[in-house]
Design an enzyme around this catalytic site. Structure first.
Site, mmCIF file in Angstrom:
data_model
loop_
_atom_site.group_PDB
_atom_site.id
_atom_site.type_symbol
_atom_site.label_atom_id
_atom_site.label_comp_id
_atom_site.label_asym_id
_atom_site.label_seq_id
_atom_site.Cartn_x
_atom_site.Cartn_y
_atom_site.Cartn_z
ATOM 1 N N HIS A 1 88.474 -58.560 -109.759
ATOM 2 C CA HIS A 1 89.947 -58.484 -108.919
ATOM 3 C C HIS A 1 90.848 -57.565 -109.133
ATOM 4 O O HIS A 1 90.441 -56.543 -110.374
ATOM 5 C CB HIS A 1 90.518 -59.737 -109.598
ATOM 6 N N CYS B 1 94.997 -63.868 -115.197
ATOM 7 C CA CYS B 1 94.513 -64.822 -114.479
ATOM 8 C C CYS B 1 94.583 -66.218 -115.315
ATOM 9 O O CYS B 1 94.243 -67.265 -114.512
ATOM 10 C CB CYS B 1 93.107 -64.610 -113.849
HETATM 11 N N1 GLY Z 1 84.766 -66.003 -113.727
HETATM 12 C C1 GLY Z 1 85.910 -65.782 -112.622
HETATM 13 C C2 GLY Z 1 85.440 -65.482 -111.500
HETATM 14 O O1 GLY Z 1 84.209 -65.339 -111.062
HETATM 15 O O2 GLY Z 1 86.278 -65.988 -110.353
#
Ligand code: GLY
Length: 256
Positions: free
Chosen positions: A163, A248
């Protein structure tokens, strides 16, 4: 007395099955993860953030990474459409939680995909990482939804990490922190500060110059402390094994 609120969601018993994109799978200690999540929550709490629990999503290994389910700007919560189809099961409980708090909601729809972890906000600028999970259609939809609130979406290319906020986050003054190996083009950010550790690239701005940071980034912690910030390290090793980070694990409800 709390100054702000954040949504969190407890780790699933299936946490160790969480998705991986750029890392090799290594064993996850579920009990340690549960303790680390409680400590993360306490760190928010102790720094002025009331943490509110979204309904558990025990069937969703990645449900603890609740930030990916929504983008909150002003009084609007944009419910995302995660790029990983299996993660869309995380949405209903998260939507219920944010609606219960009185937020308006809107949705990213097909063909758009968007993960909240790809959305980095500072003031009226919203950088959106276009890469594995978020596509251009998702970023365009977000731009249309946020424009009436005065926000400007800036798409940025993301190829080296899961991300955008795995690679870069913003300090309170708008400087974007990032690890040079993981940010495709630092020049997209008006003020960029390189940090020495990948785990140091993501911080959460708490209150009064306090920054939440991974305990795995001691040199970045020193670097930011030297700039005058009060550092709040938390050990999130079990979540880092699943490409998670301090951002997150919560949705901060700041207004913007
Ligand atoms: N493990 C976090 C994701 O892949 O979204």
């Amino acid at each position: 007395m709390f100054q702000q609120r954040a949504l969190v969601r407890p780790p699933s018993p299936r946490l160790a099955e969480g998705l991986l994109t750029h890392l090799e799978r290594v064993p996850v200690d579920a009990q340690l993860a549960t303790r680390q999540w409680a400590d993360y929550r306490s760190a928010l709490h102790d720094n002025g953030w009331e943490t509110l629990l979204a309904p558990a999503a025990d069937e969703c290994p990645d449900g603890v990474f609740i930030e990916d389910t929504m983008v909150v700007y002003g009084d609007l919560a944009v419910i995302t459409r995660p790029g990983a189809v299996s993660r869309r099961l995380e949405l209903p409980g998260a939507e219920l939680a944010i609606r219960t708090l009185g937020y308006r909601t809107a949705r990213i729809t097909d063909p758009g995909t968007l993960d909240g972890g790809d959305v980095l906000k500072h003031d009226r600028t919203v950088w959106v990482g276009i890469g594995g999970r978020t596509n251009t259609a998702g970023a365009d939809q977000l731009a249309r939804l946020l424009a009436p609130l005065g926000a400007r979406v800036v798409p940025v290319t993301l190829t080296k990490v899961l991300h955008l906020k795995s690679a870069a986050t913003a300090l309170p003054d708008g400087t974007v922190l990032g690890h040079p190996d993981f940010v495709d083009d630092p020049a997209v950010f008006p003020h960029f500060l390189a940090v020495p550790e990948p785990e140091g690239a993501h911080v959460v701005s708490l209150n009064d110059g306090r920054l939440l940071i991974s305990a795995a980034a001691p040199r970045t912690t020193e670097q930011l402390a030297a700039l005058g910030y009060t550092m709040v390290p938390v050990d999130i090793s079990e979540f880092e094994k699943l490409e998670g980070c301090v951002t997150c694990l919560s949705v901060r409800l700041r207004g913007v």
